[in-house]
Scaffold this motif. Structure first.
Motif, PDB file in Angstrom:
ATOM      1  N   TRP A 100      68.108 -41.912   6.533  1.00  0.00           N
ATOM      2  CA  TRP A 100      67.542 -42.476   7.762  1.00  0.00           C
ATOM      3  C   TRP A 100      66.147 -43.038   7.509  1.00  0.00           C
ATOM      4  O   TRP A 100      65.832 -44.172   7.901  1.00  0.00           O
ATOM      5  CB  TRP A 100      67.489 -41.402   8.851  1.00  0.00           C
ATOM      6  CG  TRP A 100      66.815 -41.875  10.108  1.00  0.00           C
ATOM      7  CD1 TRP A 100      65.520 -41.678  10.480  1.00  0.00           C
ATOM      8  CD2 TRP A 100      67.415 -42.639  11.167  1.00  0.00           C
ATOM      9  NE1 TRP A 100      65.261 -42.266  11.688  1.00  0.00           N
ATOM     10  CE2 TRP A 100      66.408 -42.864  12.135  1.00  0.00           C
ATOM     11  CE3 TRP A 100      68.696 -43.142  11.388  1.00  0.00           C
ATOM     12  CZ2 TRP A 100      66.654 -43.569  13.317  1.00  0.00           C
ATOM     13  CZ3 TRP A 100      68.941 -43.858  12.559  1.00  0.00           C
ATOM     14  CH2 TRP A 100      67.923 -44.065  13.496  1.00  0.00           C
ATOM     15  N   GLN A 101      65.299 -42.248   6.851  1.00  0.00           N
ATOM     16  CA  GLN A 101      63.914 -42.675   6.673  1.00  0.00           C
ATOM     17  C   GLN A 101      63.806 -43.851   5.714  1.00  0.00           C
ATOM     18  O   GLN A 101      62.948 -44.725   5.901  1.00  0.00           O
ATOM     19  CB  GLN A 101      63.052 -41.501   6.206  1.00  0.00           C
ATOM     20  CG  GLN A 101      62.885 -40.432   7.269  1.00  0.00           C
ATOM     21  CD  GLN A 101      61.599 -39.642   7.125  1.00  0.00           C
ATOM     22  OE1 GLN A 101      60.759 -39.915   6.284  1.00  0.00           O
ATOM     23  NE2 GLN A 101      61.443 -38.635   7.968  1.00  0.00           N
TER      24      GLN A 101
ATOM     25  N   GLY B  39      64.815 -38.885  12.925  1.00  0.00           N
ATOM     26  CA  GLY B  39      65.376 -38.525  11.620  1.00  0.00           C
ATOM     27  C   GLY B  39      65.606 -37.032  11.496  1.00  0.00           C
ATOM     28  O   GLY B  39      66.642 -36.582  10.983  1.00  0.00           O
TER      29      GLY B  39
ATOM     30  N   LEU C 160      68.595 -36.014  13.788  1.00  0.00           N
ATOM     31  CA  LEU C 160      69.884 -36.356  13.183  1.00  0.00           C
ATOM     32  C   LEU C 160      70.257 -35.361  12.091  1.00  0.00           C
ATOM     33  O   LEU C 160      71.418 -34.937  11.988  1.00  0.00           O
ATOM     34  CB  LEU C 160      69.831 -37.779  12.607  1.00  0.00           C
ATOM     35  CG  LEU C 160      69.836 -38.916  13.631  1.00  0.00           C
ATOM     36  CD1 LEU C 160      69.595 -40.252  12.927  1.00  0.00           C
ATOM     37  CD2 LEU C 160      71.156 -38.950  14.391  1.00  0.00           C
TER      38      LEU C 160
END
Length: 264
Positions: free
Chosen positions: A108-109, A156, A159
């Protein structure tokens, strides 16, 4: 009557306490004269960084305020009103959850971080705030625009938590560990015996490259692995060299020397 604090509250506030306590450790080390382990000369914090440390402290506290609000909202939505505490799974299951959550957070990051560099509007108005710290230091790790903090860190983290199905108790340890890793990557030091450097090649030197002008389009991965940088061609290898006058310098291997000299 015994006073009990829920795992949800601990999972919200313990990582914030860890952030400031671990940052304080580096402040103490800074006062002990460790110039021989710096990735930049001490004076460059004042000459290259365009915001004061007090401004950074206030900015981080604002982001952590948003982080608290989102975390409490998330736990309220998914919470169980029965009051029954979820049983912890076996240690092996927790270990697997940790590893998967690390990959989820990294994935995600990486893509959100890279997009904030690609999109000129987002970089100028959002992500550039973090890059005002050309010379990173520990408690500046979460000095971001609130929108960036929400997208990269808070969402993030949510999730990672939801996808692997970890319990709130496990989340206390996972987010505290992720916090330590993030602070360490921004500490601006290369300390001997740092156990995080043994297990992760994404470290303070690796991320320092990204904070320099010549590394702005490389080394987006954070906070654990360098997998996506290597897969997608944004990996910039470096050598760690002794700097004249003491300390270390992370120098890119595949960078034209003339190009770097323009940014030094």
């Amino acid at each position: 009557m015994a006073f009990a604090v829920s795992d949800e509250l601990l999972g919200t506030f313990v990582p914030i306490a860890v952030y400031w306590l671990y940052s304080a450790l580096y402040i103490v080390l800074d006062g002990m004269g460790i110039d021989g382990y710096r990735l930049h000369p001490k004076g460059e914090e004042a000459t290259k960084n365009v915001v004061s440390k007090w401004t950074v402290v206030k900015g981080v506290l604002v982001q952590q305020g948003f982080q608290i609000a989102v975390s409490l909202l998330l736990f309220t939505i998914i919470g169980d009103d029965s009051g029954i505490v979820r049983k912890q799974p076996p240690a092996l299951v927790i270990a697997v959850q940790f590893i998967i959550a690390m990959f989820v957070m990294d994935t995600w990051q990486y893509f959100m971080h890279r997009y904030m560099h690609i999109n000129k509007f987002l970089y100028k108005h959002v992500h550039s705030k973090h890059h005002t710290l050309v010379v990173p230091y520990a408690f500046g790790a979460l000095y971001n625009h609130p929108l960036e903090g929400l997208i990269l860190d808070t969402i993030g983290g949510a999730l990672s938590f939801l996808i692997v199905g970890m319990t709130p108790k496990t989340a206390i340890f996972f987010f505290s560990f992720a916090t330590i890793k993030t602070v360490d990557d921004h500490c601006g030091l290369w300390l001997p015996g740092n156990i995080l450097h043994v297990f992760f090649s994404n470290n303070s030197a690796y991320h320092d490259i990204h904070h320099q002008l010549y590394g702005n389009k490389y080394n987006f991965s954070q906070p654990f692995f360098v997998m996506w940088d290597k897969i997608l061609g944004t990996y910039m290898p470096y050598t760690l060299e002794n700097r004249k006058g003491g300390g270390y310098e992370a120098r890119p291997i595949k960078l034209n020397l003339a190009e770097q000299s323009k940014t030094d």
